[in-house]
Design an enzyme around this catalytic site. Structure first.
Site, PDB file in Angstrom:
ATOM      1  N   LYS A   9       8.433  -2.688  -3.062  1.00 30.16           N
ATOM      2  CA  LYS A   9       7.004  -2.342  -3.035  1.00 30.16           C
ATOM      3  C   LYS A   9       6.336  -2.864  -1.400  1.00 30.16           C
ATOM      4  O   LYS A   9       5.533  -3.673  -2.020  1.00 30.16           O
ATOM      5  CB  LYS A   9       6.634  -3.359  -4.498  1.00 30.16           C
ATOM      6  CG  LYS A   9       5.198  -2.713  -4.636  1.00 30.16           C
ATOM      7  CD  LYS A   9       5.295  -1.788  -5.563  1.00 30.16           C
ATOM      8  CE  LYS A   9       3.341  -1.327  -5.632  1.00 30.16           C
ATOM      9  NZ  LYS A   9       3.797   0.126  -6.597  1.00 30.16           N
TER      10      LYS A   9
ATOM     11  N   ASP B  10       7.256   1.619  -8.265  1.00 30.32           N
ATOM     12  CA  ASP B  10       7.205   2.599  -9.594  1.00 30.32           C
ATOM     13  C   ASP B  10       7.198   4.025  -8.861  1.00 30.32           C
ATOM     14  O   ASP B  10       8.165   4.459 -10.569  1.00 30.32           O
ATOM     15  CB  ASP B  10       5.857   2.734  -9.476  1.00 30.32           C
ATOM     16  CG  ASP B  10       4.613   2.433  -8.138  1.00 30.32           C
ATOM     17  OD1 ASP B  10       5.288   1.751  -7.100  1.00 30.32           O
ATOM     18  OD2 ASP B  10       3.853   2.832  -7.545  1.00 30.32           O
TER      19      ASP B  10
END
Ligand code: ATP
Length: 349
Positions: free
Chosen positions: A180, A213
């Site tokens: 991330k 994600d």
């Protein structure tokens, strides 16, 4: 090979009994000389010794070649680390290797796949083990809480190396780095930089980087694309439960926690209290974990027969699934003990 066996909580004793029988069968067939030593950790140990893991037990495990740990309940240890966390930290088991694959007798929920999540296991967001002292999940005031996520260059490099080495032993030789770094620019920036450095030593491996994600969509949309996935602690924990379930059931989720000197076989799932003691648990998760432990021992000790035994266990699992010798969670009708007997029969033949 000396293996310490700890039954754990919930369904632990049931699936550990099957796994021990499987180890006994391959030990005899491949002349491995596997000797098991029984002890207790978890709830049983709290009742007897007042601690989930007593310090002598850690020493006993250090003297052995491997540890087989039944699933332990996470919630019941609130306040102190559970057995899994204790061993991961004390034995520096930095690599949690969690394969997820489909079989002809278990086609999976979203199509064929054969991937491995390689999850860093000692730092990241796991506040109960990422500090030298104390817990990094902190109550600042009654209404404010913070948790600290730790990423180190050394921790990132060694998990990346474990992932790239694994990819070199697999035909497709692909590593996906999951991160991330678009938001956690410093910490996941460091993780990515360390992984890219390690990648330079493995020019035969194809490398790609995917934000965590987006990874959830990619892995469900096209699981067959993925081979080895390297990621940090909590992302790997969540992703590997997803991939285990995608492959058919959490009950197929095997895993090994490995360091340079020690390794612990442990199912990817928890203690499943909802089905404990009812002969419903799928034992294949822990059986496949034990196969991983044998494979790890084969490479570490330079004893290829242990690798052959690991392969035989995987083949027996595949054959059982195809013959319908499977528990309800994977569409079968058999109980834990019957599946164990079927595995042992195939391995003894
Ligand atoms: P814990 O508190 O120990 O984490 P949990 O029930 O919250 O336990 P899991 O043990 O991971 O979490 O179980 C999640 C779900 O998957 C439960 O419905 C459980 O029955 C099921 N499950 C987990 N392991 C198995 C298994 N080996 N065989 C069949 N079902 C399983």
């Amino acid at each position: 090979m000396h293996v310490v066996v700890l039954p754990g909580d919930g369904i632990g004793p049931e699936i550990v009994a099957v796994t021990e029988a499987v180890l006994g069968a391959v030990s005899q067939r491949f002349q491995l000389g596997i000797a098991t030593k029984h002890d207790i950790a978890g709830q049983e140990s709290i009742a007897k010794y007042g601690k989930a893991v007593r310090p002598e037990l850690v020493e006993i495990v250090r003297q052995a070649d491997g540890l087989l740990l039944g699933p332990t309940s996470t919630l019941d240890y609130a306040g102190e680390p559970g057995p899994s966390a204790v061993f991961r930290k004390a034995l520096d088991l930095f690599a949690n290797i969690r394969p997820a694959r489909t079989y002809p007798g278990l086609p999976g929920r979203v199509g064929a796949m054969d991937l491995v999540v390689v999850r860093e296991n000692t730092e990241g967001f796991y506040a109960d083990r990422n500090m030298a002292h104390g817990n990094a999940d902190i109550l600042v005031t009654d209404d404010v809480a913070i948790a600290i996520r730790k990423i180190t260059r050394q921790g990132s490099e060694r998990i990346a190396r474990a992932g790239f080495e694994l990819a070199m032993r697999r035909p497709r030789r692909r590593v996906t780095l999951v991160h991330k770094a678009n938001v956690l620019t410093t910490s996941d920036g460091l993780f990515l930089a360390a992984c890219r450095d390690v990648a330079k030593d493995f020019p035969e491996v194809t490398v790609e980087e995917i934000i965590v994600d987006a990874m959830m969509a990619h892995v469900v949309r096209n699981p067959a694309h993925f081979d080895v996935i390297v990621t940090t602690n909590m992302f790997g924990d969540i992703l590997s439960d997803l991939t285990a379930e995608m492959s058919g059931s959490l009950g197929m989720g095997g895993s090994i926690n490995a360091g340079t000197r020690y390794a612990m076989a442990q199912a990817a799932h928890g203690s499943a209290p909802d089905i404990a003691g009812r002969d419903l648990a799928n034992p294949m998760s822990l059986v496949l974990s034990a196969a991983q432990l044998l494979d790890w021992h084969a490479r570490r000790a330079g004893k290829p027969r242990f690798g052959e035994a690991a392969k035989a266990i995987e083949n027996a699992v595949a054959a059982c699934l195809e013959a319908g010798e499977k528990t309800r969670d994977v569409g079968g009708t058999q109980g834990t003990r019957a599946v164990g007997a079927a595995l042992v029969k195939r391995l003894s033949a």
